[in-house]
Design a protein around this motif. Sequence first.
Motif, PDB file in Angstrom:
ATOM      1  N   PHE A  32     -20.053 -17.233  26.961  1.00 32.91           N
ATOM      2  CA  PHE A  32     -19.334 -16.301  27.833  1.00 32.91           C
ATOM      3  C   PHE A  32     -18.365 -17.051  28.743  1.00 32.91           C
ATOM      4  O   PHE A  32     -18.742 -18.038  29.380  1.00 32.91           O
ATOM      5  CB  PHE A  32     -20.325 -15.500  28.676  1.00 32.91           C
ATOM      6  N   THR A  33     -17.116 -16.567  28.779  1.00 28.17           N
ATOM      7  CA  THR A  33     -16.113 -17.134  29.669  1.00 28.17           C
ATOM      8  C   THR A  33     -15.404 -15.979  30.377  1.00 28.17           C
ATOM      9  O   THR A  33     -15.016 -14.999  29.734  1.00 28.17           O
ATOM     10  CB  THR A  33     -15.069 -17.956  28.901  1.00 28.17           C
ATOM     11  N   VAL A  34     -15.240 -16.118  31.676  1.00 32.15           N
ATOM     12  CA  VAL A  34     -14.484 -15.121  32.426  1.00 32.15           C
ATOM     13  C   VAL A  34     -13.201 -15.776  32.922  1.00 32.15           C
ATOM     14  O   VAL A  34     -13.201 -16.912  33.402  1.00 32.15           O
ATOM     15  CB  VAL A  34     -15.312 -14.513  33.585  1.00 32.15           C
ATOM     16  N   PHE A  35     -12.087 -15.062  32.764  1.00 32.80           N
ATOM     17  CA  PHE A  35     -10.782 -15.519  33.206  1.00 32.80           C
ATOM     18  C   PHE A  35     -10.278 -14.565  34.295  1.00 32.80           C
ATOM     19  O   PHE A  35     -10.423 -13.350  34.179  1.00 32.80           O
ATOM     20  CB  PHE A  35      -9.767 -15.505  32.047  1.00 32.80           C
ATOM     21  N   LEU A  36      -9.685 -15.156  35.336  1.00 31.54           N
ATOM     22  CA  LEU A  36      -9.144 -14.361  36.426  1.00 31.54           C
ATOM     23  C   LEU A  36      -7.659 -14.676  36.597  1.00 31.54           C
ATOM     24  O   LEU A  36      -7.289 -15.832  36.770  1.00 31.54           O
ATOM     25  CB  LEU A  36      -9.895 -14.648  37.726  1.00 31.54           C
ATOM     26  N   ASN A  37      -6.836 -13.642  36.555  1.00 33.54           N
ATOM     27  CA  ASN A  37      -5.396 -13.779  36.800  1.00 33.54           C
ATOM     28  C   ASN A  37      -5.071 -12.976  38.061  1.00 33.54           C
ATOM     29  O   ASN A  37      -4.914 -11.749  38.012  1.00 33.54           O
ATOM     30  CB  ASN A  37      -4.610 -13.249  35.590  1.00 33.54           C
ATOM     31  N   LYS A  38      -5.013 -13.689  39.193  1.00 33.57           N
ATOM     32  CA  LYS A  38      -4.867 -12.983  40.488  1.00 33.57           C
ATOM     33  C   LYS A  38      -3.501 -12.331  40.616  1.00 33.57           C
ATOM     34  O   LYS A  38      -3.375 -11.272  41.216  1.00 33.57           O
ATOM     35  CB  LYS A  38      -5.100 -13.968  41.641  1.00 33.57           C
ATOM     36  N   SER A  39      -2.479 -12.939  40.091  1.00 37.45           N
ATOM     37  CA  SER A  39      -1.143 -12.358  40.234  1.00 37.45           C
ATOM     38  C   SER A  39      -1.050 -11.038  39.489  1.00 37.45           C
ATOM     39  O   SER A  39      -0.367 -10.108  39.929  1.00 37.45           O
ATOM     40  CB  SER A  39      -0.069 -13.336  39.746  1.00 37.45           C
ATOM     41  N   ALA A  40      -1.754 -10.950  38.363  1.00 40.96           N
ATOM     42  CA  ALA A  40      -1.759  -9.705  37.583  1.00 40.96           C
ATOM     43  C   ALA A  40      -2.903  -8.780  37.990  1.00 40.96           C
ATOM     44  O   ALA A  40      -3.015  -7.658  37.474  1.00 40.96           O
ATOM     45  CB  ALA A  40      -1.860 -10.021  36.095  1.00 40.96           C
ATOM     46  N   LYS A  41      -3.769  -9.240  38.868  1.00 42.80           N
ATOM     47  CA  LYS A  41      -4.974  -8.493  39.269  1.00 42.80           C
ATOM     48  C   LYS A  41      -5.752  -8.066  38.020  1.00 42.80           C
ATOM     49  O   LYS A  41      -6.048  -6.876  37.801  1.00 42.80           O
ATOM     50  CB  LYS A  41      -4.629  -7.295  40.149  1.00 42.80           C
ATOM     51  N   HIS A  42      -6.082  -9.055  37.212  1.00 45.04           N
ATOM     52  CA  HIS A  42      -6.700  -8.803  35.914  1.00 45.04           C
ATOM     53  C   HIS A  42      -7.772  -9.849  35.643  1.00 45.04           C
ATOM     54  O   HIS A  42      -7.571 -11.032  35.908  1.00 45.04           O
ATOM     55  CB  HIS A  42      -5.617  -8.872  34.821  1.00 45.04           C
ATOM     56  N   LEU A  43      -8.911  -9.388  35.137  1.00 44.43           N
ATOM     57  CA  LEU A  43      -9.889 -10.342  34.647  1.00 44.43           C
ATOM     58  C   LEU A  43     -10.365  -9.926  33.266  1.00 44.43           C
ATOM     59  O   LEU A  43     -10.252  -8.756  32.891  1.00 44.43           O
ATOM     60  CB  LEU A  43     -11.076 -10.542  35.604  1.00 44.43           C
ATOM     61  N   LEU A  58     -24.386 -11.096  34.187  1.00 45.81           N
ATOM     62  CA  LEU A  58     -23.977 -11.959  33.080  1.00 45.81           C
ATOM     63  C   LEU A  58     -23.260 -13.214  33.579  1.00 45.81           C
ATOM     64  O   LEU A  58     -23.677 -14.336  33.330  1.00 45.81           O
ATOM     65  CB  LEU A  58     -23.044 -11.160  32.167  1.00 45.81           C
ATOM     66  N   ILE A  59     -22.181 -13.030  34.286  1.00 45.16           N
ATOM     67  CA  ILE A  59     -21.360 -14.153  34.736  1.00 45.16           C
ATOM     68  C   ILE A  59     -20.480 -13.689  35.887  1.00 45.16           C
ATOM     69  O   ILE A  59     -20.196 -12.489  36.005  1.00 45.16           O
ATOM     70  CB  ILE A  59     -20.509 -14.700  33.560  1.00 45.16           C
ATOM     71  N   SER A  60     -20.062 -14.633  36.728  1.00 44.06           N
ATOM     72  CA  SER A  60     -19.219 -14.276  37.867  1.00 44.06           C
ATOM     73  C   SER A  60     -18.107 -15.304  38.050  1.00 44.06           C
ATOM     74  O   SER A  60     -18.122 -16.379  37.446  1.00 44.06           O
ATOM     75  CB  SER A  60     -20.060 -14.196  39.139  1.00 44.06           C
ATOM     76  N   ILE A  61     -17.153 -14.950  38.909  1.00 42.52           N
ATOM     77  CA  ILE A  61     -16.084 -15.887  39.238  1.00 42.52           C
ATOM     78  C   ILE A  61     -15.599 -15.608  40.654  1.00 42.52           C
ATOM     79  O   ILE A  61     -15.461 -14.449  41.065  1.00 42.52           O
ATOM     80  CB  ILE A  61     -14.923 -15.789  38.216  1.00 42.52           C
ATOM     81  N   SER A  62     -15.380 -16.683  41.387  1.00 41.39           N
ATOM     82  CA  SER A  62     -14.820 -16.573  42.724  1.00 41.39           C
ATOM     83  C   SER A  62     -13.310 -16.394  42.634  1.00 41.39           C
ATOM     84  O   SER A  62     -12.682 -16.861  41.680  1.00 41.39           O
ATOM     85  CB  SER A  62     -15.154 -17.837  43.508  1.00 41.39           C
ATOM     86  N   SER A  63     -12.728 -15.785  43.639  1.00 41.23           N
ATOM     87  CA  SER A  63     -11.277 -15.554  43.631  1.00 41.23           C
ATOM     88  C   SER A  63     -10.471 -16.848  43.762  1.00 41.23           C
ATOM     89  O   SER A  63      -9.263 -16.845  43.544  1.00 41.23           O
ATOM     90  CB  SER A  63     -10.884 -14.588  44.751  1.00 41.23           C
ATOM     91  N   ILE A  64     -11.151 -17.953  44.094  1.00 44.78           N
ATOM     92  CA  ILE A  64     -10.412 -19.219  44.219  1.00 44.78           C
ATOM     93  C   ILE A  64     -10.345 -19.965  42.886  1.00 44.78           C
ATOM     94  O   ILE A  64      -9.719 -21.008  42.779  1.00 44.78           O
ATOM     95  CB  ILE A  64     -11.020 -20.135  45.296  1.00 44.78           C
ATOM     96  N   LYS A  65     -11.002 -19.413  41.865  1.00 43.74           N
ATOM     97  CA  LYS A  65     -10.984 -20.040  40.542  1.00 43.74           C
ATOM     98  C   LYS A  65     -10.238 -19.151  39.563  1.00 43.74           C
ATOM     99  O   LYS A  65     -10.011 -17.966  39.816  1.00 43.74           O
ATOM    100  CB  LYS A  65     -12.418 -20.267  40.044  1.00 43.74           C
ATOM    101  N   ASP A  66      -9.890 -19.721  38.404  1.00 44.10           N
ATOM    102  CA  ASP A  66      -9.266 -18.884  37.381  1.00 44.10           C
ATOM    103  C   ASP A  66     -10.069 -18.845  36.081  1.00 44.10           C
ATOM    104  O   ASP A  66      -9.725 -18.100  35.161  1.00 44.10           O
ATOM    105  CB  ASP A  66      -7.822 -19.322  37.102  1.00 44.10           C
ATOM    106  N   LYS A  67     -11.172 -19.606  36.039  1.00 40.47           N
ATOM    107  CA  LYS A  67     -11.984 -19.616  34.817  1.00 40.47           C
ATOM    108  C   LYS A  67     -13.399 -20.045  35.160  1.00 40.47           C
ATOM    109  O   LYS A  67     -13.611 -20.937  36.000  1.00 40.47           O
ATOM    110  CB  LYS A  67     -11.363 -20.596  33.814  1.00 40.47           C
ATOM    111  N   ASN A  68     -14.354 -19.407  34.481  1.00 42.84           N
ATOM    112  CA  ASN A  68     -15.748 -19.833  34.598  1.00 42.84           C
ATOM    113  C   ASN A  68     -16.425 -19.625  33.255  1.00 42.84           C
ATOM    114  O   ASN A  68     -16.270 -18.574  32.637  1.00 42.84           O
ATOM    115  CB  ASN A  68     -16.475 -19.043  35.698  1.00 42.84           C
ATOM    116  N   GLU A  69     -17.168 -20.666  32.823  1.00 43.82           N
ATOM    117  CA  GLU A  69     -17.812 -20.610  31.501  1.00 43.82           C
ATOM    118  C   GLU A  69     -19.314 -20.698  31.629  1.00 43.82           C
ATOM    119  O   GLU A  69     -19.834 -21.454  32.471  1.00 43.82           O
ATOM    120  CB  GLU A  69     -17.382 -21.849  30.677  1.00 43.82           C
ATOM    121  N   ASP A  70     -20.010 -19.984  30.755  1.00 42.83           N
ATOM    122  CA  ASP A  70     -21.462 -20.122  30.679  1.00 42.83           C
ATOM    123  C   ASP A  70     -21.856 -19.862  29.226  1.00 42.83           C
ATOM    124  O   ASP A  70     -22.001 -18.717  28.803  1.00 42.83           O
ATOM    125  CB  ASP A  70     -22.137 -19.117  31.608  1.00 42.83           C
ATOM    126  N   GLY A  71     -22.005 -20.935  28.481  1.00 43.85           N
ATOM    127  CA  GLY A  71     -22.373 -20.793  27.074  1.00 43.85           C
ATOM    128  C   GLY A  71     -21.296 -20.066  26.284  1.00 43.85           C
ATOM    129  O   GLY A  71     -20.144 -20.472  26.264  1.00 43.85           O
TER     130      GLY A  71
END
Lengths: 113, 111
Positions: free
Chosen positions: B62-73, B47-60
Amino acid sequence: DVKVTQSSRYLVKRTGEKVFLECVQDMDHENMFWYRQDPGLGLRLIYFSYDVKMKEKGDIPEGYSVSREKKERFSLILESASTNQTSMYLCASKKEYSNQPQHFGDGTRLSIL
Amino acid sequence: DQQVKQNSPSLSVQEGRISILNCDYTNSMFDYFLWYKKYPAEGPTFLISISSIKDKNEDGRFTVFLNKSAKHLSLHIVPSQPGDSAVYFCAASLFTGKLIFGQGTTLQVKP
Protein backbone atom coordinates in the motif's frame (compact mmCIF):
# COMPACT_ATOMS: atom_id res chain seq x y z
CA ASP A 1 -4.61 -4.21 20.57
CA VAL A 2 -7.34 -1.59 20.89
CA LYS A 3 -10.76 -3.02 21.46
CA VAL A 4 -13.92 -1.01 20.82
CA THR A 5 -17.04 -2.97 21.69
CA GLN A 6 -20.55 -2.04 20.68
CA SER A 7 -23.24 -3.70 22.78
CA SER A 8 -25.45 -4.96 19.93
CA ARG A 9 -24.69 -6.05 16.36
CA TYR A 10 -28.34 -5.89 15.28
CA LEU A 11 -31.24 -4.03 16.84
CA VAL A 12 -34.88 -3.61 15.81
CA LYS A 13 -36.98 -0.91 17.44
CA ARG A 14 -40.29 0.82 16.84
CA THR A 15 -40.99 4.42 15.84
CA GLY A 16 -41.16 6.69 18.88
CA GLU A 17 -39.10 4.44 21.17
CA LYS A 18 -36.10 5.76 23.07
CA VAL A 19 -33.06 3.80 21.92
CA PHE A 20 -29.70 3.45 23.64
CA LEU A 21 -26.55 2.35 21.78
CA GLU A 22 -23.58 1.57 24.00
CA CYS A 23 -19.88 1.66 23.21
CA VAL A 24 -16.95 0.67 25.42
CA GLN A 25 -13.21 0.99 24.71
CA ASP A 26 -10.40 -0.58 26.69
CA MET A 27 -7.41 1.62 25.79
CA ASP A 28 -7.97 4.62 28.05
CA HIS A 29 -8.62 6.85 25.02
CA GLU A 30 -9.81 10.38 25.75
CA ASN A 31 -11.67 10.93 22.46
CA MET A 32 -14.75 8.97 21.41
CA PHE A 33 -17.00 9.36 18.38
CA TRP A 34 -20.35 8.22 17.03
CA TYR A 35 -20.95 7.95 13.25
CA ARG A 36 -23.65 6.64 11.03
CA GLN A 37 -22.91 4.97 7.72
CA ASP A 38 -25.40 5.13 4.86
CA PRO A 39 -24.89 3.96 1.24
CA GLY A 40 -23.40 6.68 -0.94
CA LEU A 41 -22.90 9.03 2.01
CA GLY A 42 -19.88 7.53 3.72
CA LEU A 43 -19.47 7.97 7.48
CA ARG A 44 -21.08 11.03 9.00
CA LEU A 45 -20.21 12.28 12.47
CA ILE A 46 -23.14 12.53 14.88
CA TYR A 47 -21.43 13.49 18.17
CA PHE A 48 -18.01 13.28 19.71
CA SER A 49 -16.50 13.61 23.15
CA TYR A 50 -13.03 14.89 24.03
CA ASP A 51 -13.18 13.51 27.56
CA VAL A 52 -15.51 12.49 30.39
CA LYS A 53 -18.67 14.61 30.61
CA MET A 54 -17.62 16.57 27.51
CA LYS A 55 -19.55 16.41 24.25
CA GLU A 56 -19.57 18.24 20.94
CA LYS A 57 -22.07 18.14 18.10
CA GLY A 58 -20.90 16.63 14.87
CA ASP A 59 -22.35 17.19 11.42
CA ILE A 60 -25.76 15.51 11.93
CA PRO A 61 -26.73 15.72 15.65
CA GLU A 62 -30.47 16.31 15.17
CA GLY A 63 -32.58 13.63 16.86
CA TYR A 64 -29.64 12.28 18.87
CA SER A 65 -28.00 12.91 22.23
CA VAL A 66 -24.99 11.35 23.97
CA SER A 67 -23.72 10.56 27.42
CA ARG A 68 -20.12 10.14 28.67
CA GLU A 69 -20.15 9.49 32.40
CA LYS A 70 -17.06 7.26 32.40
CA LYS A 71 -13.95 7.51 30.23
CA GLU A 72 -14.38 4.07 28.68
CA ARG A 73 -18.08 4.35 27.81
CA PHE A 74 -19.87 6.55 25.27
CA SER A 75 -23.60 6.14 24.75
CA LEU A 76 -25.70 7.33 21.82
CA ILE A 77 -29.37 8.02 22.51
CA LEU A 78 -32.15 8.29 19.97
CA GLU A 79 -34.69 10.33 21.90
CA SER A 80 -37.70 9.29 19.80
CA ALA A 81 -36.70 6.89 17.05
CA SER A 82 -37.86 7.58 13.50
CA THR A 83 -37.61 5.47 10.34
CA ASN A 84 -34.98 7.81 8.83
CA GLN A 85 -32.66 6.78 11.66
CA THR A 86 -32.44 3.25 10.29
CA SER A 87 -28.74 2.91 9.63
CA MET A 88 -25.40 1.36 10.56
CA TYR A 89 -24.00 3.08 13.67
CA LEU A 90 -20.27 3.03 14.31
CA CYS A 91 -18.39 4.01 17.44
CA ALA A 92 -14.70 4.96 17.44
CA SER A 93 -12.05 6.02 19.94
CA LYS A 94 -8.69 7.77 19.75
CA LYS A 95 -5.87 8.98 21.96
CA GLU A 96 -6.03 12.73 22.47
CA TYR A 97 -3.59 15.10 20.77
CA SER A 98 -2.07 12.50 18.57
CA ASN A 99 -2.12 11.54 14.94
CA GLN A 100 -2.94 7.98 15.89
CA PRO A 101 -5.93 6.76 13.89
CA GLN A 102 -9.42 6.33 15.24
CA HIS A 103 -10.25 2.71 16.10
CA PHE A 104 -13.73 1.46 15.28
CA GLY A 105 -16.13 -1.05 16.72
CA ASP A 106 -17.95 -3.53 14.49
CA GLY A 107 -21.08 -1.41 14.30
CA THR A 108 -24.75 -1.76 15.22
CA ARG A 109 -27.22 -2.30 12.41
CA LEU A 110 -30.33 -0.48 13.70
CA SER A 111 -33.73 -0.87 12.05
CA ILE A 112 -36.63 1.37 13.06
CA LEU A 113 -40.03 -0.02 12.08
CA ASP B 1 -20.98 20.67 1.30
CA GLN B 2 -18.83 17.58 0.82
CA GLN B 3 -15.29 18.48 1.91
CA VAL B 4 -13.88 15.05 1.05
CA LYS B 5 -15.01 13.32 -2.15
CA GLN B 6 -14.45 9.92 -3.64
CA ASN B 7 -15.91 10.28 -7.09
CA SER B 8 -15.70 6.61 -8.10
CA PRO B 9 -18.29 4.50 -6.27
CA SER B 10 -16.71 1.27 -7.52
CA LEU B 11 -13.57 -0.15 -9.10
CA SER B 12 -12.86 -3.58 -10.52
CA VAL B 13 -9.31 -4.87 -11.19
CA GLN B 14 -7.68 -8.18 -12.00
CA GLU B 15 -5.66 -10.00 -9.36
CA GLY B 16 -1.98 -9.05 -9.56
CA ARG B 17 -2.65 -5.67 -11.18
CA ILE B 18 -2.50 -2.24 -9.57
CA SER B 19 -5.56 -0.74 -7.87
CA ILE B 20 -5.70 3.06 -7.69
CA LEU B 21 -8.30 4.69 -5.49
CA ASN B 22 -8.72 8.45 -5.60
CA CYS B 23 -9.88 11.11 -3.19
CA ASP B 24 -10.27 14.90 -3.51
CA TYR B 25 -10.65 17.45 -0.74
CA THR B 26 -11.50 21.13 -0.55
CA ASN B 27 -10.22 22.34 2.85
CA SER B 28 -6.55 23.35 2.81
CA MET B 29 -6.52 23.26 6.63
CA PHE B 30 -6.59 19.44 6.70
CA ASP B 31 -3.29 18.29 8.20
CA TYR B 32 -3.52 14.52 8.13
CA PHE B 33 -5.09 12.01 5.77
CA LEU B 34 -6.04 8.38 6.32
CA TRP B 35 -7.37 5.40 4.41
CA TYR B 36 -9.68 2.86 6.02
CA LYS B 37 -10.84 -0.48 4.68
CA LYS B 38 -14.23 -1.93 5.52
CA TYR B 39 -15.59 -5.43 5.04
CA PRO B 40 -19.36 -6.04 5.26
CA ALA B 41 -20.66 -6.40 8.82
CA GLU B 42 -17.37 -5.16 10.30
CA GLY B 43 -16.13 -1.77 11.41
CA PRO B 44 -13.59 0.17 9.33
CA THR B 45 -9.96 -0.77 9.95
CA PHE B 46 -7.10 1.66 9.57
CA LEU B 47 -4.89 1.00 6.56
CA ILE B 48 -2.38 3.80 6.02
CA SER B 49 -1.99 7.52 6.65
CA ILE B 50 0.01 10.52 5.49
CA SER B 51 0.85 13.84 7.05
CA SER B 52 0.29 17.02 5.04
CA ILE B 53 4.04 17.71 5.16
CA LYS B 54 4.78 14.59 3.11
CA ASP B 55 3.84 13.57 -0.41
CA LYS B 56 4.22 9.79 -0.16
CA ASN B 57 3.96 7.04 2.41
CA GLU B 58 4.47 3.32 1.83
CA ASP B 59 3.52 0.27 3.84
CA GLY B 60 4.07 -3.02 2.07
CA ARG B 61 1.71 -3.30 -0.89
CA PHE B 62 0.00 0.00 0.00
CA THR B 63 1.24 3.46 -0.97
CA VAL B 64 -0.55 6.75 -0.42
CA PHE B 65 0.31 9.81 -2.51
CA LEU B 66 -0.63 13.36 -1.57
CA ASN B 67 -0.73 16.25 -4.06
CA LYS B 68 -1.45 19.35 -1.96
CA SER B 69 -1.60 21.77 -4.87
CA ALA B 70 -4.31 19.66 -6.50
CA LYS B 71 -5.92 18.79 -3.14
CA HIS B 72 -5.83 15.15 -4.18
CA LEU B 73 -4.71 11.92 -2.63
CA SER B 74 -4.60 8.42 -3.97
CA LEU B 75 -4.09 4.92 -2.62
CA HIS B 76 -2.14 2.42 -4.71
CA ILE B 77 -2.35 -1.30 -4.01
CA VAL B 78 0.27 -3.40 -5.79
CA PRO B 79 -0.21 -6.25 -6.45
CA SER B 80 -3.95 -6.44 -5.82
CA GLN B 81 -5.28 -9.59 -4.15
CA PRO B 82 -8.83 -10.98 -3.90
CA GLY B 83 -8.72 -10.37 -0.12
CA ASP B 84 -8.38 -6.65 -0.85
CA SER B 85 -12.00 -6.61 -2.07
CA ALA B 86 -13.73 -4.21 0.33
CA VAL B 87 -15.02 -0.66 0.65
CA TYR B 88 -12.24 1.92 1.01
CA PHE B 89 -12.81 5.24 2.72
CA CYS B 90 -10.46 8.17 2.64
CA ALA B 91 -10.61 10.59 5.56
CA ALA B 92 -9.10 13.96 6.36
CA SER B 93 -8.29 15.26 9.80
CA LEU B 94 -8.42 18.68 11.37
CA PHE B 95 -6.18 19.51 14.34
CA THR B 96 -9.18 18.78 16.57
CA GLY B 97 -8.88 15.08 15.78
CA LYS B 98 -12.23 15.12 14.01
CA LEU B 99 -12.28 13.11 10.76
CA ILE B 100 -14.20 13.97 7.60
CA PHE B 101 -14.88 10.90 5.46
CA GLY B 102 -15.44 10.44 1.76
CA GLN B 103 -18.37 8.43 0.42
CA GLY B 104 -16.31 5.28 -0.10
CA THR B 105 -15.17 3.25 -3.12
CA THR B 106 -16.01 -0.44 -3.45
CA LEU B 107 -13.01 -2.35 -4.78
CA GLN B 108 -13.49 -5.75 -6.38
CA VAL B 109 -10.37 -7.78 -7.18
CA LYS B 110 -11.13 -10.62 -9.57
CA PRO B 111 -9.09 -13.85 -9.42
